[in-house]
Design a protein around this motif. Structure first.
Motif, PDB file in Angstrom:
ATOM      1  N   SER A 102       0.812  -1.218   0.000  1.00  0.00           N
ATOM      2  CA  SER A 102       0.000   0.000   0.000  1.00  0.00           C
ATOM      3  C   SER A 102       0.847   1.271   0.000  1.00  0.00           C
ATOM      4  O   SER A 102       0.324   2.365  -0.241  1.00  0.00           O
ATOM      5  CB  SER A 102      -0.963   0.002   1.192  1.00  0.00           C
ATOM      6  OG  SER A 102      -0.310  -0.346   2.386  1.00  0.00           O
ATOM      7  N   ARG A 103       2.173   1.149   0.226  1.00  0.00           N
ATOM      8  CA  ARG A 103       3.047   2.318   0.119  1.00  0.00           C
ATOM      9  C   ARG A 103       2.966   2.965  -1.265  1.00  0.00           C
ATOM     10  O   ARG A 103       3.263   4.159  -1.421  1.00  0.00           O
ATOM     11  CB  ARG A 103       4.495   1.916   0.417  1.00  0.00           C
ATOM     12  CG  ARG A 103       5.498   3.051   0.254  1.00  0.00           C
ATOM     13  CD  ARG A 103       6.876   2.672   0.762  1.00  0.00           C
ATOM     14  NE  ARG A 103       7.561   1.701  -0.065  1.00  0.00           N
ATOM     15  CZ  ARG A 103       8.308   1.989  -1.134  1.00  0.00           C
ATOM     16  NH1 ARG A 103       8.428   3.254  -1.524  1.00  0.00           N
ATOM     17  NH2 ARG A 103       8.922   1.043  -1.808  1.00  0.00           N
ATOM     18  N   ALA A 104       2.572   2.205  -2.280  1.00  0.00           N
ATOM     19  CA  ALA A 104       2.556   2.733  -3.648  1.00  0.00           C
ATOM     20  C   ALA A 104       1.811   4.056  -3.749  1.00  0.00           C
ATOM     21  O   ALA A 104       2.237   4.966  -4.470  1.00  0.00           O
ATOM     22  CB  ALA A 104       1.946   1.701  -4.600  1.00  0.00           C
ATOM     23  N   THR A 105       0.697   4.177  -3.038  1.00  0.00           N
ATOM     24  CA  THR A 105      -0.084   5.418  -3.112  1.00  0.00           C
ATOM     25  C   THR A 105      -0.286   6.081  -1.757  1.00  0.00           C
ATOM     26  O   THR A 105      -0.886   7.156  -1.688  1.00  0.00           O
ATOM     27  CB  THR A 105      -1.466   5.138  -3.739  1.00  0.00           C
ATOM     28  OG1 THR A 105      -2.098   4.054  -3.042  1.00  0.00           O
ATOM     29  CG2 THR A 105      -1.332   4.787  -5.211  1.00  0.00           C
ATOM     30  N   VAL A 106       0.198   5.456  -0.690  1.00  0.00           N
ATOM     31  CA  VAL A 106       0.037   6.023   0.654  1.00  0.00           C
ATOM     32  C   VAL A 106       1.408   6.463   1.148  1.00  0.00           C
ATOM     33  O   VAL A 106       2.173   5.684   1.727  1.00  0.00           O
ATOM     34  CB  VAL A 106      -0.605   5.006   1.619  1.00  0.00           C
ATOM     35  CG1 VAL A 106      -0.753   5.609   3.013  1.00  0.00           C
ATOM     36  CG2 VAL A 106      -1.974   4.568   1.091  1.00  0.00           C
ATOM     37  N   HIS A 107       1.748   7.708   0.877  1.00  0.00           N
ATOM     38  CA  HIS A 107       3.050   8.253   1.278  1.00  0.00           C
ATOM     39  C   HIS A 107       3.018   9.775   1.136  1.00  0.00           C
ATOM     40  O   HIS A 107       2.177  10.332   0.432  1.00  0.00           O
ATOM     41  CB  HIS A 107       4.189   7.675   0.426  1.00  0.00           C
ATOM     42  CG  HIS A 107       4.003   7.893  -1.052  1.00  0.00           C
ATOM     43  ND1 HIS A 107       3.745   6.878  -1.934  1.00  0.00           N
ATOM     44  CD2 HIS A 107       4.008   9.020  -1.813  1.00  0.00           C
ATOM     45  CE1 HIS A 107       3.619   7.358  -3.157  1.00  0.00           C
ATOM     46  NE2 HIS A 107       3.775   8.662  -3.106  1.00  0.00           N
ATOM     47  N   GLY A 108       3.967  10.430   1.810  1.00  0.00           N
ATOM     48  CA  GLY A 108       4.088  11.880   1.719  1.00  0.00           C
ATOM     49  C   GLY A 108       5.359  12.349   2.398  1.00  0.00           C
ATOM     50  O   GLY A 108       5.996  11.598   3.147  1.00  0.00           O
ATOM     51  N   ALA A 109       5.751  13.574   2.164  1.00  0.00           N
ATOM     52  CA  ALA A 109       6.986  14.124   2.734  1.00  0.00           C
ATOM     53  C   ALA A 109       6.794  14.506   4.191  1.00  0.00           C
ATOM     54  O   ALA A 109       5.694  14.876   4.625  1.00  0.00           O
ATOM     55  CB  ALA A 109       7.435  15.339   1.932  1.00  0.00           C
ATOM     56  N   PHE A 110       7.878  14.435   4.948  1.00  0.00           N
ATOM     57  CA  PHE A 110       7.916  14.861   6.350  1.00  0.00           C
ATOM     58  C   PHE A 110       9.083  15.840   6.467  1.00  0.00           C
ATOM     59  O   PHE A 110      10.242  15.430   6.452  1.00  0.00           O
ATOM     60  CB  PHE A 110       8.125  13.657   7.266  1.00  0.00           C
ATOM     61  CG  PHE A 110       7.680  13.863   8.695  1.00  0.00           C
ATOM     62  CD1 PHE A 110       8.148  14.930   9.450  1.00  0.00           C
ATOM     63  CD2 PHE A 110       6.795  12.974   9.300  1.00  0.00           C
ATOM     64  CE1 PHE A 110       7.753  15.119  10.757  1.00  0.00           C
ATOM     65  CE2 PHE A 110       6.385  13.144  10.609  1.00  0.00           C
ATOM     66  CZ  PHE A 110       6.861  14.218  11.343  1.00  0.00           C
ATOM     67  N   VAL A 111       8.773  17.127   6.536  1.00  0.00           N
ATOM     68  CA  VAL A 111       9.777  18.189   6.525  1.00  0.00           C
ATOM     69  C   VAL A 111      10.052  18.632   7.960  1.00  0.00           C
ATOM     70  O   VAL A 111       9.130  19.046   8.682  1.00  0.00           O
ATOM     71  CB  VAL A 111       9.305  19.382   5.678  1.00  0.00           C
ATOM     72  CG1 VAL A 111      10.295  20.538   5.782  1.00  0.00           C
ATOM     73  CG2 VAL A 111       9.128  18.954   4.225  1.00  0.00           C
TER      74      VAL A 111
END
Length: 578
Positions: A126-135
């Motif tokens: 599910s990482r394929a579409t469930v991810h984002g940056a953490f700044v």
């Protein structure tokens, strides 16, 4: 919400710095890309997901509501979570999946991290579409170790599949054969000009002449490394994996899945439009990867006649350019300054030698789709990790026996020529499947040498990621590791401190870290197919002698454990029964 508030009240006494709250809603969302429409699991209906911004030392709470079809976990990649493994996220290692119709609140404790990291699902594919940056910005009263840029932009690479990734995973694990390659790569969610039905949505970054921009680059591609370049513009790498590095001026970068980089760029070319390209790098023999290229446009503001096509880079390494990849990777050095010191462990107390290999598991009646009717598997020291029915952390913390063995070996069962060309017999290819973990004493100084192998002619670069720690990469090289001469080449002065690193094809890499973070911590290849095949293990760092050197108490509520992680179906072949 009552559970969320209760957890918050209990944990506020642990908080340092500012406190941030986010709400993530996991649900299926329709997308049209590459001339076809599909439903994909997302966070807050966006691909990629929301950017989390905080400062060094802050605490972040993320309340996750699962409105999807199957259980999911989230991982805060590169964040050490001091003594706080309960919220690290890998399924069946520190928690069981958040089941559909339920919610779970993560507590993320920031400590020494500073720069760009990311968050992603850590369950199945599910990482394929469930991810984002953490700044993570500098703490109040501190600043970057370089002039403050005029602007910044997250640049996130991902894979896109026309089919449902969970269905593809299910089919792969059932058949025991090769995985399906992606249909495209994306930059900030868009494939770009070189794919059908895509050029109208190509991502554009608008810039002003003379200004300097900080690119926060994240590689969340599933199964391949990426080269990246911007036409006619040099890049200056100043950070990697949430830590700063000595500046590297280059015309391209090579970034593995799981790696993040902070890159400075000054917009000082003629007003116009310039291609930003993300192209795969692959050094394996199987040649089974998506041979396409994602593009975005670096576009100057101002009055000029738009070109018929953006300027194309004069040079970006080819798919198989091992020399260019190796040249880039070997340039990384820590700042090693008074403000950003290094503390390389010198007195090693625990040494491990871990082989990385693709192998096989026998199937009854040669009924699987892998070589000779076997099942493709991968392993560390010839062990293919199997997910237990109850996560390792709960089993360890509550002293529940039967779910793992504390017997992961410090070296492979056999020593041989790991990079030879004839490693195709059962003596080399057949692995064992087990849930075996490595126990570490608190404050042990650990040195691990990872040795790539060419078993089944499957040698390739492997991006290895360790949860709960940043570690120093003190050396790497090609061929078989020589324990007499190769240690003489170690960099103990300014080695890079990272959380993910590439072990070169048919080569080796050595890392060191101090086991000062008690808990249960996953280590795995960040190619999702290799992780699904078992290229993983777990480190359990024992408590020290005080409350301050022991695992924090668990939250009042954890997702319930069930054998059913994939669509509520039977356990996958990589999940052990009770």
């Amino acid at each position: 919400m009552s559970i969320f508030l209760l957890q918050t009240e209990v944990l506020l006494c642990l908080v340092q710095g500012n406190v941030h709250y986010h709400e993530f809603i996991l649900k299926d969302t329709n997308f049209t890309k590459l001339c076809s429409t599909k439903s994909a699991l997302t966070v807050n209906e966006s691909f990629p997901g929301p950017i989390i911004r905080a400062q060094k030392g802050d605490t972040v709470y993320v309340n996750v509501y699962n409105e999807g079809r199957y259980g999911v976990t989230l991982h805060w990649h590169g964040i050490k979570q001091p003594r706080n493994p309960w919220f690290d996220g890998p399924e069946y290692v520190t928690q069981c999946p958040i089941q559909p119709g339920t919610n779970f609140t993560y507590q993320i404790l920031l400590s020494s991290e500073e720069g760009t990291l990311f968050w992603h699902a850590h369950s199945d594919w599910s990482r394929a579409t469930v991810h984002g940056a953490f700044v993570i910005l500098p703490a109040n009263g501190t600043s970057y170790p370089f002039p403050k840029p005029d602007g910044e932009q997250v640049i996130l690479f991902a894979s896109w599949y026309k089919e449902d990734v969970m269905t593809l995973l299910d089919e792969t694990l059932k058949s025991g054969g090769l995985t399906t390659s992606s249909d495209s790569y994306t930059i900030n969610g868009e494939p770009g000009d070189f794919y059908l039905c895509s050029n109208e949505t190509t991502y554009r970054m608008f810039v002003d002449y003379g200004k300097t921009y900080l690119l926060r680059i994240v590689n969340s591609v599933q199964n391949v490394d990426m080269f990246f370049a911007i036409a006619d513009h040099n890049l200056t790498v100043v950070g990697a994996d949430g830590a700063y590095v000595k500046p590297i001026v280059t015309s391209y970068i090579m970034i593995t899945p799981g790696q993040t980089m902070d890159v400075l760029l000054t917009a000082k070319q003629s007003l116009g439009q310039y291609y930003m390209l993300a192209s795969p790098y692959y050094d394996g023999e199987a040649d089974d990867f998506d041979k396409s290229m994602a593009s975005a446009i670096f576009q100057y503001n101002g009055n000029y006649t738009p070109p018929s096509s953006p300027i194309y880079p004069t040079y970006i390494p080819g798919y198989y350019d091992i020399d260019s990849a190796r040249k880039f990777v070997t340039q990384f050095r820590s700042l090693a300054s008074a403000e950003h010191p290094v503390d390389v462990p010198l007195n090693v107390t625990t040494r491990m030698f871990i082989t990385i290999s693709i192998g096989m598991l026998h199937c009854p009646n040669n009924s699987c789709a892998g070589p000779e009717g076997n099942r493709i598997a991968s392993g560390l020291n010839n062990i293919s990790f199997a997910n237990p029915a109850v996560d390792v952390l709960q089993a360890y913390y509550r002293n529940i026996s039967g779910y793992y063995e504390a017997s992961f070996p410090d070296e492979p069962p056999n020593l041989f020529n790991f990079t030879a060309e004839d490693l195709t017999t059962d003596n080399y290819t057949i692995t064992s499947r087990a849930t075996r973990v490595k126990m570490l004493d608190y404050n042990a100084t650990v040195e691990i040498t990872f040795q790539g192998t060419n078993i089944m002619d499957s040698g390739e670069n492997h991006p290895v990621h360790l949860h709960g720690f940043r570690f120093y990469v003190i050396g790497s090289g090609l061929g078989n590791f020589n324990n007499v001469t190769d240690p003489l080449t170690y960099n103990l002065v300014d080695p890079p401190e990272v959380n993910t690193f590439p072990v070169p094809k048919d080569g080796w890499a050595t890392i060191r870290f101090i086991a000062n973070n008690p808990g249960v911590w996953f280590m795995h290849c960040h190619f999702d197919r290799h992780m699904s095949w078992g290229m993983d293990t777990v480190f359990i760092v024992k408590n020290g002698g005080t409350d301050e050197t022991s695992i924090r108490p668990p939250p009042d509520y954890l997702p319930a454990c069930s054998k059913n992680s994939l669509f509520g179906a039977d356990p996958s072949m990589l999940q052990m029964g009770e």
